[in-house]
Scaffold this motif. Structure first.
Motif, PDB file in Angstrom:
ATOM      1  N   PRO A   1      -7.088  59.078 -15.744  1.00 16.59           N
ATOM      2  CA  PRO A   1      -5.901  59.721 -16.321  1.00 16.59           C
ATOM      3  C   PRO A   1      -5.495  59.153 -17.664  1.00 16.59           C
ATOM      4  O   PRO A   1      -4.671  59.735 -18.369  1.00 16.59           O
ATOM      5  CB  PRO A   1      -4.810  59.461 -15.270  1.00 16.59           C
ATOM      6  N   TYR A   2      -6.075  58.015 -18.034  1.00 14.41           N
ATOM      7  CA  TYR A   2      -5.720  57.372 -19.297  1.00 14.41           C
ATOM      8  C   TYR A   2      -6.664  57.751 -20.433  1.00 14.41           C
ATOM      9  O   TYR A   2      -6.531  57.246 -21.548  1.00 14.41           O
ATOM     10  CB  TYR A   2      -5.728  55.848 -19.127  1.00 14.41           C
ATOM     11  N   THR A   3      -7.623  58.630 -20.164  1.00 13.29           N
ATOM     12  CA  THR A   3      -8.639  58.965 -21.170  1.00 13.29           C
ATOM     13  C   THR A   3      -8.020  59.584 -22.417  1.00 13.29           C
ATOM     14  O   THR A   3      -8.261  59.121 -23.545  1.00 13.29           O
ATOM     15  CB  THR A   3      -9.685  59.920 -20.578  1.00 13.29           C
ATOM     16  N   THR A   4      -7.246  60.630 -22.245  1.00 10.38           N
ATOM     17  CA  THR A   4      -6.652  61.303 -23.408  1.00 10.38           C
ATOM     18  C   THR A   4      -5.689  60.399 -24.169  1.00 10.38           C
ATOM     19  O   THR A   4      -5.763  60.326 -25.409  1.00 10.38           O
ATOM     20  CB  THR A   4      -5.962  62.609 -22.979  1.00 10.38           C
ATOM     21  N   PRO A   5      -4.774  59.697 -23.498  1.00  8.12           N
ATOM     22  CA  PRO A   5      -3.917  58.769 -24.253  1.00  8.12           C
ATOM     23  C   PRO A   5      -4.702  57.716 -25.023  1.00  8.12           C
ATOM     24  O   PRO A   5      -4.342  57.370 -26.153  1.00  8.12           O
ATOM     25  CB  PRO A   5      -3.051  58.126 -23.163  1.00  8.12           C
TER      26      PRO A   5
ATOM     27  N   GLY B   1     -13.811  57.768  -6.717  1.00  2.13           N
ATOM     28  CA  GLY B   1     -12.478  57.356  -7.110  1.00  2.13           C
ATOM     29  C   GLY B   1     -11.576  58.552  -7.334  1.00  2.13           C
ATOM     30  O   GLY B   1     -12.035  59.675  -7.573  1.00  2.13           O
ATOM     31  N   ALA B   2     -10.269  58.309  -7.270  1.00  2.00           N
ATOM     32  CA  ALA B   2      -9.304  59.399  -7.414  1.00  2.00           C
ATOM     33  C   ALA B   2      -9.430  60.096  -8.767  1.00  2.00           C
ATOM     34  O   ALA B   2      -9.125  61.288  -8.887  1.00  2.00           O
ATOM     35  CB  ALA B   2      -7.901  58.856  -7.228  1.00  2.00           C
ATOM     36  N   SER B   3      -9.887  59.381  -9.798  1.00  2.00           N
ATOM     37  CA  SER B   3     -10.032  60.001 -11.116  1.00  2.00           C
ATOM     38  C   SER B   3     -11.031  61.142 -11.104  1.00  2.00           C
ATOM     39  O   SER B   3     -10.940  62.079 -11.912  1.00  2.00           O
ATOM     40  CB  SER B   3     -10.461  58.957 -12.148  1.00  2.00           C
ATOM     41  N   THR B   4     -12.000  61.093 -10.182  1.00  4.01           N
ATOM     42  CA  THR B   4     -13.013  62.145 -10.125  1.00  4.01           C
ATOM     43  C   THR B   4     -12.377  63.485  -9.812  1.00  4.01           C
ATOM     44  O   THR B   4     -12.794  64.523 -10.330  1.00  4.01           O
ATOM     45  CB  THR B   4     -14.080  61.795  -9.074  1.00  4.01           C
ATOM     46  N   ALA B   5     -11.332  63.474  -8.972  1.00  3.17           N
ATOM     47  CA  ALA B   5     -10.660  64.726  -8.627  1.00  3.17           C
ATOM     48  C   ALA B   5     -10.020  65.356  -9.852  1.00  3.17           C
ATOM     49  O   ALA B   5      -9.993  66.588  -9.994  1.00  3.17           O
ATOM     50  CB  ALA B   5      -9.613  64.465  -7.551  1.00  3.17           C
TER      51      ALA B   5
ATOM     52  N   ALA C   1      -6.609  49.454 -24.405  1.00  2.74           N
ATOM     53  CA  ALA C   1      -6.817  49.904 -23.027  1.00  2.74           C
ATOM     54  C   ALA C   1      -5.789  49.265 -22.090  1.00  2.74           C
ATOM     55  O   ALA C   1      -5.201  49.942 -21.238  1.00  2.74           O
ATOM     56  CB  ALA C   1      -8.236  49.563 -22.575  1.00  2.74           C
ATOM     57  N   ARG C   2      -5.556  47.962 -22.275  1.00  2.00           N
ATOM     58  CA  ARG C   2      -4.543  47.294 -21.443  1.00  2.00           C
ATOM     59  C   ARG C   2      -3.159  47.895 -21.700  1.00  2.00           C
ATOM     60  O   ARG C   2      -2.375  48.118 -20.768  1.00  2.00           O
ATOM     61  CB  ARG C   2      -4.528  45.801 -21.754  1.00  2.00           C
ATOM     62  N   GLU C   3      -2.858  48.139 -22.963  1.00  2.00           N
ATOM     63  CA  GLU C   3      -1.548  48.694 -23.320  1.00  2.00           C
ATOM     64  C   GLU C   3      -1.352  50.080 -22.715  1.00  2.00           C
ATOM     65  O   GLU C   3      -0.272  50.396 -22.185  1.00  2.00           O
ATOM     66  CB  GLU C   3      -1.432  48.771 -24.847  1.00  2.00           C
TER      67      GLU C   3
END
Length: 306
Positions: free
Chosen positions: A113-117, A244-248, A289-291
């Protein structure tokens, strides 16, 4: 301009062009394509590589196959050569560093879910260094082969020569045929999947039979080589899967339903790099990435900041 010391062979010196030729071969996977990229002939590139190898006293490229590959020494030298060339070019013209993209590999689901940000924020803050997100069907997403500078990996990774950092963990889900009996369940357990076959991506996936207790492992397994084939097999009713949940979110499929798993351990998501000198922008990528993870986890659903 020359760099390095004399080789003792007629006073010849190693120059930046030797490093550029080697990097072109590493990137293009062949001498002919490297020559085209550099605008020189194939024999020139071959001679330049040979001179560099003589100077170093090691083989950098394995020429035993039709598709050239870097040796272990070549993989180790690639980061050093790239860093040296970038430093040389930046010293002459800081703006030229923008032509060296930061390649970020992943085998599937990227940064979830953090890919686009991540991609948008990087572009806003570091437009001088393109961030290239590359899907490579390999357990280390091309990192050990030198195809990327860093990688987003899932599950335990014990490959020698890699440095990893856990960025977050995600719950695991079961992937089942959308028209099958398990698709209507609110949640499942690992034991619910053992009555039929379990589809395993043995090339880049993080699920193995060891996820189940030894006495309760799946009755059968079906192996595939990538996420696309994994989804196709599940949709066709040939078995179920675990991911992993990200796959969904990243890989919706009309024929596949994702169902939460009650008793599966969380899946760690790692940022990995090769041990040793690397892309100069990597520390900025790790910090961002951490941020992003910290920021997004503090933000209520539906109010994501990009």
């Amino acid at each position: 301009m020359s760099t390095g010391q004399g080789t003792g062979n007629g006073g010849r010196r190693i120059e930046v062009r030797h490093l550029r030729a080697f990097l072109a071969i590493a990137d293009e996977g062949g001498v002919t394509r490297a020559a085209t990229r550099l605008g020189v002939t194939q024999p020139v590139v071959s001679r330049t590589l040979a001179a560099l190898e003589r100077h170093l006293g090691v083989r950098l490229v394995d020429r035993s196959t039709h598709h050239l590959a870097l040796t272990a020494e070549g993989l180790a030298f690639r980061d050093k050569a790239a860093t040296a060339v970038a430093a040389f070019e930046e010293a002459l013209d800081p703006g030229r560093l923008r032509h060296w993209p930061l390649r970020l590999g992943h085998a599937w689901s990227a940064f979830g879910p953090y890919t686009t940000p991540l991609l948008r924020t990087w572009q806003q803050r570091h437009p001088e260094t393109p961030l290239e997100l590359l899907r490579i069907d390999d357990r280390t997403a091309g990192l050990t082969r030198g195809e990327v500078d860093a990688a987003l990996l899932r599950g335990p990774v014990d490959t020698p020569g890699l440095v990893t950092e856990v960025l977050f963990t995600e719950e695991r889900v079961a992937a089942v045929a959308a028209d099958g009996p398990l698709a209507a369940r609110a949640s499942l357990s690992l034991a619910d999947l053992t009555g039929g076959a379990v589809v395993l991506n043995t090339v880049s996936g993080a699920t193995t039979p060891a996820l189940w207790p030894l006495h309760a492992r799946p009755a059968a397994t079906l192996t595939v080589a990538n996420t696309d084939d994994w989804l196709t097999a599940i949709a066709a009713g040939r078995g179920s899967g675990v991911s992993g949940a990200s796959t969904a979110q990243m890989h919706p499929h009309a024929g596949v339903t994702y169902v939460p798993l009650d008793d599966a351990p969380p899946l760690p998501v790692l940022l990995a790099r090769r041990d040793g000198p690397g892309h100069p922008a990597f520390p900025r990528l790790a910090a961002l990435a951490r941020e992003i993870v910290a920021r997004e986890q503090r933000t209520p659903p539906g109010n994501s900041i990009e």
